[in-house]
Design a protein around this motif. Structure first.
Motif, PDB file in Angstrom:
ATOM      1  N   GLY A 143      43.952  29.973  39.128  1.00  8.78           N
ATOM      2  CA  GLY A 143      43.122  29.090  37.692  1.00  8.78           C
ATOM      3  C   GLY A 143      41.723  30.052  37.276  1.00  8.78           C
ATOM      4  N   GLU A 144      41.885  30.767  37.910  1.00 10.12           N
ATOM      5  CA  GLU A 144      41.186  31.632  37.321  1.00 10.12           C
ATOM      6  C   GLU A 144      41.433  33.432  37.091  1.00 10.12           C
ATOM      7  OE1 GLU A 144      37.560  32.760  39.700  1.00 10.12           O
ATOM      8  OE2 GLU A 144      38.552  31.712  40.981  1.00 10.12           O
ATOM      9  N   LEU A 145      40.565  34.193  36.188  1.00  6.58           N
ATOM     10  CA  LEU A 145      41.247  35.545  35.900  1.00  6.58           C
ATOM     11  C   LEU A 145      40.003  36.381  36.179  1.00  6.58           C
ATOM     12  CD1 LEU A 145      40.951  36.043  32.065  1.00  6.58           C
ATOM     13  CD2 LEU A 145      43.028  34.956  33.603  1.00  6.58           C
ATOM     14  N   ASN A 146      40.727  36.625  38.159  1.00  2.81           N
ATOM     15  CA  ASN A 146      39.937  37.383  38.915  1.00  2.81           C
ATOM     16  C   ASN A 146      41.187  37.704  40.282  1.00  2.81           C
ATOM     17  OD1 ASN A 146      37.369  37.793  40.397  1.00  2.81           O
ATOM     18  ND2 ASN A 146      36.752  35.630  40.950  1.00  2.81           N
ATOM     19  N   ALA A 147      40.055  38.614  41.014  1.00  4.99           N
ATOM     20  CA  ALA A 147      40.462  38.518  42.830  1.00  4.99           C
ATOM     21  C   ALA A 147      39.240  39.886  43.252  1.00  4.99           C
ATOM     22  CB  ALA A 147      41.483  40.276  41.902  1.00  4.99           C
ATOM     23  N   TRP A 148      39.633  39.335  45.128  1.00  2.00           N
ATOM     24  CA  TRP A 148      38.218  39.335  45.153  1.00  2.00           C
ATOM     25  C   TRP A 148      38.603  39.617  46.921  1.00  2.00           C
ATOM     26  CZ3 TRP A 148      39.601  35.130  43.555  1.00  2.00           C
ATOM     27  CH2 TRP A 148      39.804  33.516  44.624  1.00  2.00           C
ATOM     28  N   TYR A 149      37.863  40.533  46.836  1.00  3.27           N
ATOM     29  CA  TYR A 149      37.840  40.257  48.604  1.00  3.27           C
ATOM     30  C   TYR A 149      37.292  39.426  49.429  1.00  3.27           C
ATOM     31  CZ  TYR A 149      35.964  43.185  53.093  1.00  3.27           C
ATOM     32  OH  TYR A 149      35.322  42.889  53.935  1.00  3.27           O
ATOM     33  N   ASP A 150      37.415  39.181  50.851  1.00  7.05           N
ATOM     34  CA  ASP A 150      36.491  37.981  51.721  1.00  7.05           C
ATOM     35  C   ASP A 150      35.949  38.726  52.556  1.00  7.05           C
ATOM     36  OD1 ASP A 150      35.219  36.401  53.535  1.00  7.05           O
ATOM     37  OD2 ASP A 150      36.391  34.817  52.030  1.00  7.05           O
ATOM     38  N   PRO A 151      34.967  39.273  52.654  1.00  8.01           N
ATOM     39  CA  PRO A 151      34.034  40.449  54.247  1.00  8.01           C
ATOM     40  C   PRO A 151      34.483  39.387  55.106  1.00  8.01           C
ATOM     41  CG  PRO A 151      32.210  39.820  52.325  1.00  8.01           C
ATOM     42  CD  PRO A 151      33.677  38.995  51.433  1.00  8.01           C
ATOM     43  N   ARG A 152      34.126  37.784  55.495  1.00  8.17           N
ATOM     44  CA  ARG A 152      34.552  37.004  56.299  1.00  8.17           C
ATOM     45  C   ARG A 152      35.751  36.876  56.400  1.00  8.17           C
ATOM     46  NH1 ARG A 152      35.025  31.280  57.431  1.00  8.17           N
ATOM     47  NH2 ARG A 152      35.080  30.862  55.040  1.00  8.17           N
ATOM     48  N   GLU A 153      36.427  36.584  56.078  1.00  3.63           N
ATOM     49  CA  GLU A 153      38.434  36.226  56.775  1.00  3.63           C
ATOM     50  C   GLU A 153      39.261  37.229  57.114  1.00  3.63           C
ATOM     51  OE1 GLU A 153      38.837  33.482  57.571  1.00  3.63           O
ATOM     52  OE2 GLU A 153      37.114  32.307  57.256  1.00  3.63           O
ATOM     53  N   GLY A 154      38.231  38.550  55.602  1.00  6.67           N
ATOM     54  CA  GLY A 154      38.548  39.608  56.314  1.00  6.67           C
ATOM     55  C   GLY A 154      40.336  40.284  54.692  1.00  6.67           C
ATOM     56  N   THR A 155      40.474  39.192  53.702  1.00  2.00           N
ATOM     57  CA  THR A 155      40.885  38.701  53.130  1.00  2.00           C
ATOM     58  C   THR A 155      41.052  39.338  51.600  1.00  2.00           C
ATOM     59  OG1 THR A 155      40.100  36.961  52.472  1.00  2.00           O
ATOM     60  CG2 THR A 155      41.572  37.221  54.415  1.00  2.00           C
ATOM     61  N   ILE A 156      42.643  39.500  51.179  1.00  2.00           N
ATOM     62  CA  ILE A 156      42.120  39.922  49.130  1.00  2.00           C
ATOM     63  C   ILE A 156      43.162  38.704  49.256  1.00  2.00           C
ATOM     64  CG2 ILE A 156      43.119  42.049  47.794  1.00  2.00           C
ATOM     65  CD1 ILE A 156      42.300  43.741  49.957  1.00  2.00           C
ATOM     66  N   THR A 157      42.448  38.826  48.069  1.00  2.00           N
ATOM     67  CA  THR A 157      43.612  37.312  46.903  1.00  2.00           C
ATOM     68  C   THR A 157      44.158  38.858  45.117  1.00  2.00           C
ATOM     69  OG1 THR A 157      42.034  35.449  48.266  1.00  2.00           O
ATOM     70  CG2 THR A 157      42.821  35.056  46.015  1.00  2.00           C
ATOM     71  N   MET A 158      45.118  38.532  45.734  1.00  2.00           N
ATOM     72  CA  MET A 158      45.451  38.543  44.205  1.00  2.00           C
ATOM     73  C   MET A 158      45.560  37.528  43.200  1.00  2.00           C
ATOM     74  SD  MET A 158      44.618  42.180  43.887  1.00  2.00           S
ATOM     75  CE  MET A 158      46.508  42.286  42.703  1.00  2.00           C
ATOM     76  N   CYS A 159      44.863  37.687  41.841  1.00  2.00           N
ATOM     77  CA  CYS A 159      45.506  36.441  41.083  1.00  2.00           C
ATOM     78  C   CYS A 159      46.628  36.870  40.097  1.00  2.00           C
ATOM     79  CB  CYS A 159      44.025  35.753  41.034  1.00  2.00           C
ATOM     80  SG  CYS A 159      42.822  35.132  41.478  1.00  2.00           S
ATOM     81  N   TYR A 160      47.827  35.540  40.437  1.00  2.00           N
ATOM     82  CA  TYR A 160      48.312  36.091  39.091  1.00  2.00           C
ATOM     83  C   TYR A 160      47.958  36.010  37.779  1.00  2.00           C
ATOM     84  CZ  TYR A 160      52.283  35.561  42.674  1.00  2.00           C
ATOM     85  OH  TYR A 160      53.578  35.568  44.130  1.00  2.00           O
ATOM     86  N   ASP A 161      47.072  34.963  37.698  1.00  2.00           N
ATOM     87  CA  ASP A 161      46.585  34.798  36.735  1.00  2.00           C
ATOM     88  C   ASP A 161      46.012  35.951  35.760  1.00  2.00           C
ATOM     89  OD1 ASP A 161      45.811  31.548  37.427  1.00  2.00           O
ATOM     90  OD2 ASP A 161      45.730  33.481  38.035  1.00  2.00           O
ATOM     91  N   LEU A 162      44.593  37.006  36.856  1.00  2.00           N
ATOM     92  CA  LEU A 162      44.607  37.818  35.545  1.00  2.00           C
ATOM     93  C   LEU A 162      45.387  38.977  35.834  1.00  2.00           C
ATOM     94  CD1 LEU A 162      42.132  39.848  35.975  1.00  2.00           C
ATOM     95  CD2 LEU A 162      41.998  40.939  37.582  1.00  2.00           C
ATOM     96  N   ILE A 163      46.366  39.462  35.712  1.00  2.00           N
ATOM     97  CA  ILE A 163      47.782  40.011  36.038  1.00  2.00           C
ATOM     98  C   ILE A 163      48.282  39.462  34.544  1.00  2.00           C
ATOM     99  CG2 ILE A 163      49.410  41.474  36.860  1.00  2.00           C
ATOM    100  CD1 ILE A 163      49.117  40.958  39.718  1.00  2.00           C
ATOM    101  N   GLU A 164      48.824  38.532  35.105  1.00  2.00           N
ATOM    102  CA  GLU A 164      49.557  37.909  33.214  1.00  2.00           C
ATOM    103  C   GLU A 164      48.567  38.157  31.930  1.00  2.00           C
ATOM    104  OE1 GLU A 164      51.606  33.517  33.298  1.00  2.00           O
ATOM    105  OE2 GLU A 164      49.126  32.911  32.572  1.00  2.00           O
ATOM    106  N   HIS A 165      47.110  37.555  32.454  1.00  2.00           N
ATOM    107  CA  HIS A 165      45.974  37.692  31.050  1.00  2.00           C
ATOM    108  C   HIS A 165      46.142  38.746  30.691  1.00  2.00           C
ATOM    109  CE1 HIS A 165      42.525  37.477  28.666  1.00  2.00           C
ATOM    110  NE2 HIS A 165      42.512  38.631  29.524  1.00  2.00           N
ATOM    111  N   LEU A 166      46.018  40.338  32.029  1.00  2.00           N
ATOM    112  CA  LEU A 166      45.477  42.002  31.242  1.00  2.00           C
ATOM    113  C   LEU A 166      47.754  41.997  30.716  1.00  2.00           C
ATOM    114  CD1 LEU A 166      44.314  42.782  34.075  1.00  2.00           C
ATOM    115  CD2 LEU A 166      43.080  42.734  31.265  1.00  2.00           C
ATOM    116  N   ALA A 167      48.204  41.148  31.324  1.00  2.00           N
ATOM    117  CA  ALA A 167      50.104  42.548  30.854  1.00  2.00           C
ATOM    118  C   ALA A 167      49.961  41.297  29.515  1.00  2.00           C
ATOM    119  CB  ALA A 167      51.190  41.282  32.020  1.00  2.00           C
ATOM    120  N   LEU A 168      49.681  40.004  29.049  1.00  2.00           N
ATOM    121  CA  LEU A 168      50.039  39.609  28.232  1.00  2.00           C
ATOM    122  C   LEU A 168      49.413  40.474  27.024  1.00  2.00           C
ATOM    123  CD1 LEU A 168      50.533  35.908  28.646  1.00  2.00           C
ATOM    124  CD2 LEU A 168      52.508  36.896  27.592  1.00  2.00           C
TER     125      LEU A 168
END
Length: 900
Positions: free
Chosen positions: A688-713
């Protein structure tokens, strides 16, 4: 499957180690879940060949047994379970479930104690009923629930009767299992997960339902009367007294081809009749005979046209199938003068085959997928056409592609060849911009399973240039992921960072992306892909920076931790150029990169590469590609695990199904290179947002389809001219409101309004959609009336006073419309902006509350126009929503005007 009778008894044999072999037999992959997932108060055991669950006291309790099966393969999978139950509570149920591995989202196909079949989903706490069928179950121990799942979609059956479909739900593609609900005794057996298998026996399964529908038997009409029981005559024409019913049935099964079939003369040796929801073409004796029905569709000047056909093939009755392997049926395309044709077909030997013929009648094989057909009436053949290009697909897999073939742009139809019984149905031709044919509703066949070209019109394909296509999507994805992985290395390994971290990980990403180009393989195709990946990982910053600059938004706020896009491009491009100047020289010249800066880029690459390798050396396993590593090759370390959640976006689904395995392998290699102290979970998802991030507390990386879609378009708009962006050097006009102008020249073309009103599975809402306002929209509106292109064009032609409000922000709009991009901004219907909207509408309409106020955007994926109509409707204005927007307007051949 043999029917079982459920023997009800008071006592249950508890499952233990002595019965695990038996449990494996009846529960299959679910056997291991019993001990871990059995809810307190429920009992489990074996009775009469069933695995039995019983709940005597817990009101409203649920018992699930599930395993994480992960996403389905591209060619799909089939899950089946034999179920039964006994309960005095009508709502008690047992069913087959699909569930998200990360939240409580679930879809369930259940049978209740009163024999009802219910299909529903609960997504983010919202209940959505998909189908409820009374008396769907036999309740005699023979009921089978089936889920046929492909990437992004699932179809559910009870006893071979289709109940309903679920598409792009977050519950799909993860956990699969069973659920029992309420008090009672519940039995299940033969839980299986397998690839789709061919139907056995002499006949095909009913398409879209079980037998007993009142249709005529093979070879004959019903005993008089019209309606669904009518059959056509032995040839293509329908009988006089029954023509009404036959015509209706033919239209339902063969769509736009129905008139052609009904109006054709009988062909000697062939018979036609209806069986369930199939049209059956039968040739029992005439060798090498073919039956053809076709219709003119004309050349495609823009957009995309998809022809779809469901097919099943059987040998003539009483004959051995092995003797009829060349029998085939499929989709025919033919030039208008008949001099060239191509056939995409399925053979009785289950090959997907494409043959093309010239004026000399000689055929050539263009493509073949040996053994790719499933048989049993489960196969869907498609022909996807764009201007000058065509592609035949079987169950989502590409058989062959045609480029500027003379067979394109003439007629389209079906063909059956040789002896046998050919079952055809679900024939549709979708309406593409510039087509001469009217579209029909989407096919009821199996959903597309993905692949590099098995995509919808919303996925940019970049001219079907393989290297460029892969380069764009992997260039964007890898560069973003390596940026976030750089953050993860700094956080997980406690690496010192003396400068801005965002800049540092940009450099790390650039180093990783350019590295494959510096060590080419012997395969030039792979090398070309590597160059494109590196190119587009840098170009994204150049394009976005130039567009922002031209639109007056080039300045990044001083307090933002990110460097402005053009500066980011300079930094990453310089490092990449320094690592491999030869492949980036042309780009440097085209964008007029400063020569003096280029002269320093080689040294910059060397310094940055040395720095990152030195810093990471204590955490790197020594290897051919990492000689500086200070850890042994077998040093312990955690994994980088990648998960792809289902996406509501076509591009998100395309990315996961096409590149999922490659991206997982890419992450796995990082696990082998670096010794990580804990696992890193990488999740690709709709954010639901144009973003991607690393969460140091959880040790996770979130890759948003939204951002990749926005850039591809964005890249597609710039390079392929698919949007209003044009090129990165073109000045973008700003939108401004003008006076409402009327047009008397609006005339709707041949494009259908069916797509404008199609249900995309989004519920009607009175809540404003949040930015970035791109995604599927509801098929209706809570505060506004829906308009189609025909409605709007008619109102304009009649001179109806109205206020047209365009929220798309595009450079061209419907003549007379005001371009007001923020009219559909998010927030709430009680915020300060709402009163501003009210004041603006009063000014533009001269306080005429009866004047129609019509909101529209780019297309039916533009949520800003829904928001605008919602704001106006909530204020009491006479609000309308033109859902199809500019895309539908253009598809109907109607003119646009420059925004004033």
């Amino acid at each position: 499957m043999n029917c079982k009778s459920l023997v009800l008894a008071l006592g249950l044999v508890a499952l233990g180690s002595a019965t695990q072999v038996w449990a494996q037999d009846v529960l299959g992959p679910l056997a291991g879940a019993v001990d871990q997932q059995l809810v307190k108060g429920w009992q489990a055991g074996e009775e009469g060949g069933w695995f039995v669950l019983r709940n005597d006291t817990l009101e409203g309790s649920e018992q699930t047994l599930a395993i994480n099966a992960g996403p389905p393969p591209t060619d799909g999978r089939e899950i089946t379970v034999n179920v039964t139950l006994k309960s005095q509570i009508p709502e008690a149920a047992i069913g087959l479930l699909a569930r998200s591995a990360t939240n409580n989202d679930v879809c369930l196909m259940e049978i209740t104690a009163e024999a009802k079949g219910n299909l529903f989903c609960v997504i983010e706490g919202d209940f959505k009923s998909i189908a409820s069928v009374p008396n769907a179950a036999r309740m005699d121990g023979s009921d089978i629930i089936t889920m046929v799942e492909v990437p992004g979609a699932a179809r559910f059956f009870i006893n071979d009767t289709q109940i309903g479909d679920v598409t792009y739900a977050t519950a799909l593609g993860a956990e699969i299992g069973i659920m029992a609900y309420e008090r009672g005794t519940f039995g299940l057996a033969d839980f299986q997960i397998s690839g789709p298998e061919a139907s056995s026996g002499a006949g095909l399964p009913p398409k879209g339902g079980s037998g007993g529908t009142g249709l005529p038997p093979k070879g004959g009409a019903s005993a008089g009367g019209s309606g669904s029981g009518t059959a056509p005559s032995s040839g293509g024409g329908s009988t006089g007294e029954n023509s009404g019913g036959g015509d209706n049935k033919m239209a339902a099964i063969m769509g736009p081809l129905a008139d052609t079939i009904n109006g054709s003369d009988d062909k000697e040796g062939w018979q036609l009749f209806f069986e369930d929801n199939w049209l059956v073409l039968v040739n029992s004796a005439t060798a090498s005979s073919e039956l053809v029905y076709k219709m003119p569709v004309g050349p495609l000047t823009s957009g995309e046209r998809v022809t779809s056909l469901d097919i099943g093939i059987l040998p003539p009755q009483g004959e051995d199938a092995a003797n009829f392997t060349k029998s085939a049926a499929g989709i025919l395309i033919e030039s208008s003068d008949g001099s060239a044709s191509c056939i995409g077909e399925i053979t009785a030997a289950r090959d997907g085959l494409v043959l093309c013929f010239g004026a000399d009648g000689k055929g050539r094989e263009v493509g073949r997928l040996a053994g790719a057909a499933q048989g049993g009436g489960k196969d869907v053949l498609q022909f996807v056409e764009r201007p000058g290009f065509g592609e035949f697909r079987l169950n989502g897999q590409v058989i062959a592609q045609l480029q500027d073939d003379p067979a394109l742009g003439g007629d389209i139809g079906i063909l059956a060849y040789e002896r046998g019984e050919f079952y055809v149905g679900g024939f549709t031709i979708s309406s593409g911009a510039g087509t001469a044919s009217a579209g029909t509703p989407a096919s009821s066949g199996t959903p597309s399973s993905g692949g590099t070209t098995s995509v919808g019109a919303g996925v940019p394909m970049f001219g079907h240039d393989e290297a460029r296509l892969i380069g764009v999507y992997l260039g964007l994805t890898n560069s973003i992921f390596m940026h976030e992985f750089g953050h993860a290395l700094i956080g997980e390994l406690q690496i010192p960072s003396t400068g801005p971290e965002e800049d540092s990980v940009d450099i790390f990403s650039a180093l990783k992306v350019v590295e494959p180009t510096m060590y080419p393989t012997e395969d030039e195709g792979i090398n070309a892909i590597g160059r494109e990946v590196a190119t587009y990982s840098a170009l994204q910053w150049y394009y976005s920076g130039m567009l922002a600059q031209q639109q007056g938004g080039g300045e990044t706020p001083w307090q933002d931790e990110h460097t402005p896009d053009l500066k980011r491009f300079r930094n990453v491009f310089c490092v990449m150029y320094g690592g491999n100047p030869a492949i980036f020289t042309d780009m440097a010249e085209q964008i007029k990169f400063d020569e003096r800066t280029l002269g320093r880029c080689e040294e910059e690459f060397t310094k940055q590469n040395r720095a990152w390798r030195t810093i990471l050396a204590p955490h790197t396993r020594v290897d051919t590609w990492f000689p500086e590593g200070q850890l042994p090759a077998d040093a312990p370390g955690a994994k980088v695990e990648v998960t792809f959640e289902p996406s509501n976006s076509e591009i998100g689904t395309f990315l996961a199904t096409t590149f999922g395995d490659g991206l997982r392998g890419f992450a796995d290699n990082l696990s082998k290179n670096y010794a990580l102290p804990r696992p890193i979970a990488v999740t690709y998802k709709d954010c639901g947002e144009l973003n991607a991030w690393y969460d140091p507390r959880e040790g996770t990386i979130t890759m948003c389809y939204d951002l990749i879609e926005h850039l591809a378009l964005m890249i597609s708009d710039i390079e392929m001219g698919t949007g209003d962006t044009g090129s990165a050097t073109q000045t973008q006009p700003t939108s401004s409101a003008g006076n409402v102008a009327k047009t008397s020249t609006a005339s709707v073309g041949n494009a259908t309004s069916a797509d404008e009103l199609a249900d995309l599975g989004v519920p009607v809402t009175s809540v404003l959609f949040p930015a970035p306002y791109k995604g599927p929209t509801p098929a209706s509106h809570s505060k506004a009336q829906i308009l189609t292109t025909q409605d709007l064009a008619a109102a304009l032609n009649e001179g109806t006073p109205m206020l047209l409000v365009d929220t798309s922000g595009l450079a061209e709009t419907i003549p007379g419309a005001l371009s007001v991009t923020d009219a559909g901004k998010d927030g709430s219907l009680t915020d300060r902006f709402q009163s501003a909207v009210d004041g603006w509408l009063k000014e533009e309409t001269a306080t005429d509350a009866k004047m129609p106020v019509i909101f529209f955007g780019r297309d039916r994926q533009d949520r800003s126009s829904y928001n605008g109509a919602l704001r106006a409707g909530a204020l009491g204005w006479n609000a309308f929503w033109y859902r199809g927007g500019i895309e539908a307007w253009q598809s109907n051949g109607l003119p646009l005007a420059a925004v004033e």
